[in-house]
Design an enzyme around this catalytic site. Structure first.
Site, mmCIF file in Angstrom:
data_model
loop_
_atom_site.group_PDB
_atom_site.id
_atom_site.type_symbol
_atom_site.label_atom_id
_atom_site.label_comp_id
_atom_site.label_asym_id
_atom_site.label_seq_id
_atom_site.Cartn_x
_atom_site.Cartn_y
_atom_site.Cartn_z
ATOM 1 N N LYS A 49 -87.601 18.433 -20.114
ATOM 2 C CA LYS A 49 -88.255 17.129 -19.930
ATOM 3 C C LYS A 49 -89.005 17.100 -18.588
ATOM 4 O O LYS A 49 -90.124 16.601 -18.516
ATOM 5 C CB LYS A 49 -87.203 16.008 -19.994
ATOM 6 C CG LYS A 49 -86.618 15.816 -21.401
ATOM 7 C CD LYS A 49 -85.380 14.918 -21.432
ATOM 8 C CE LYS A 49 -84.752 14.897 -22.822
ATOM 9 N NZ LYS A 49 -83.491 14.164 -22.919
ATOM 10 N N GLN A 93 -78.965 11.273 -19.302
ATOM 11 C CA GLN A 93 -78.742 12.274 -20.345
ATOM 12 C C GLN A 93 -77.335 12.150 -20.931
ATOM 13 O O GLN A 93 -76.346 12.108 -20.190
ATOM 14 C CB GLN A 93 -78.958 13.686 -19.767
ATOM 15 C CG GLN A 93 -78.900 14.808 -20.784
ATOM 16 C CD GLN A 93 -80.034 14.777 -21.809
ATOM 17 O OE1 GLN A 93 -81.150 14.351 -21.531
ATOM 18 N NE2 GLN A 93 -79.742 15.248 -23.018
ATOM 19 N N ASP A 116 -85.430 5.629 -23.080
ATOM 20 C CA ASP A 116 -84.613 6.226 -24.143
ATOM 21 C C ASP A 116 -84.372 5.238 -25.292
ATOM 22 O O ASP A 116 -83.971 5.646 -26.382
ATOM 23 C CB ASP A 116 -83.242 6.621 -23.578
ATOM 24 C CG ASP A 116 -83.044 8.112 -23.529
ATOM 25 O OD1 ASP A 116 -83.701 8.830 -24.293
ATOM 26 O OD2 ASP A 116 -82.210 8.548 -22.728
#
Ligand code: GUN
Length: 295
Positions: A49, A93, A116
């Site tokens: 990412k 994450q 997200d």
């Protein structure tokens, strides 16, 4: 059978995003990544990412914390990023260590920076079919792949195996939406579903998001089905320098000849997740400009 090439589609998307980011001049979108612990897969995903962000002119910051960090300390770190106006997107994450409640963490992220889409507010906006919602990246990437393949989802039967917050639940919601890429009939299956194959065999579009290598086999699918493989499983392979290789949740070699479209692993859904994250970061940046115009 056609391969749904996530590498090609994501690279197309990323090129468009790079052009858009260039128009911002000196001011650039910035996404902050939080990684807890040293899970090799998480390290690799976050690195990917970061690299992709850099490639298209998006700034990123990485904050790493030991597995032992307390929930309160992690919430404090998120608070700092929430109130930092130079950060437009925040990504924590997953998975997080067992002593941390992931939903508490996700709900603490400023909904306007929740690239997200795991925050309760964005999940609610998704259910309301509100365009302002940040939609979680893997589900959004799946819809984009299906759309670009020219698949008509109206009236199709989508069967989702998996009910996670990250993929299973939101992908079903997207296929349900009253939109050109939705209007499907959706069935959710999971580990407690009896006679799973009965359901999967009825799928026009099957989304496998179980996290078990080669779980979906040929007898479980209908001929001509569209197969979306979300799994990224590491299995031991001594012939590789790394000692492992990646396989999906679908036994690709036996299922692919029966499918009309199929996503490979790697190179299917994975690259789309990263591309949609970049797209959400650009969206967060642009929405922040509307809230705090510079001129
Ligand atoms: N872990 C697996 N997939 C994802 C994702 O899309 N976002 C985050 N934050 N964690 C993940």
């Amino acid at each position: 059978m056609e391969i749904l090439d996530g590498n090609a589609v994501s690279s197309d998307l990323l090129n468009s995003l790079a052009d858009r980011v260039e128009t911002y001049g000196e001011d650039k979108p910035c996404v902050a990544f939080i990684r807890v612990g040293e899970d090799p897969a998480s390290i690799s995903y976050v690195r990917k990412k970061e690299k992709t962000a850099a490639r298209i002119g998006i700034q990123s910051r990485l904050k790493t914390f030991p597995e032992s960090i307390s929930q309160v300390a992690l919430l404090d770190e998120i608070s700092l990023l929430n109130s930092d106006s130079s950060v437009h997107g925040i990504l924590v994450q997953a998975p997080l260590p067992a002593h941390i409640d992931e939903c508490v963490i996700f709900n603490h992220v400023n909904p306007n920076k929740d690239v997200d889409g795991f925050n309760a507010k964005n999940l609610g906006l998704l259910c309301q079919e509100d365009e302002k919602a940040f939609v979680s990246c893997t589900p959004a990437g799946i819809i984009e792949l299906v759309k670009r393949a020219g698949v008509d989802t109206q009236g199709k039967h989508v069967v989702v195996i998996g009910r996670s917050l990250i993929v299973g639940k939101p992908v079903g919601m997207l296929f349900l939406q009253k939109k050109l890429t939705g209007n499907a009939t959706v069935t959710y299956c999971h580990s407690r579903t009896p006679d799973l194959a009965f359901h999967t065999k009825q799928a026009d579009i099957l989304v496998a998001a179980i996290g078990r290598p080669n779980f979906v086999t040929k007898p479980m699918i209908k001929s001509g089905a569209i197969i979306i493989d979300v799994g990224i499983n590491r299995i031991a392979d001594e012939t590789r320098k790394s000692g492992f290789r990646l396989v999906g949740d679908v036994a690709f070699n036996e299922v692919a000849p029966e499918a009309s479209f199929i996503t490979p692993v790697p190179g299917g859904v994975g690259p789309m997740t990263v591309a949609m994250l970049m797209s959400n970061t650009v969206k967060a940046y642009e929405q922040s400009l509307k809230k705090h115009p510079t001129q």
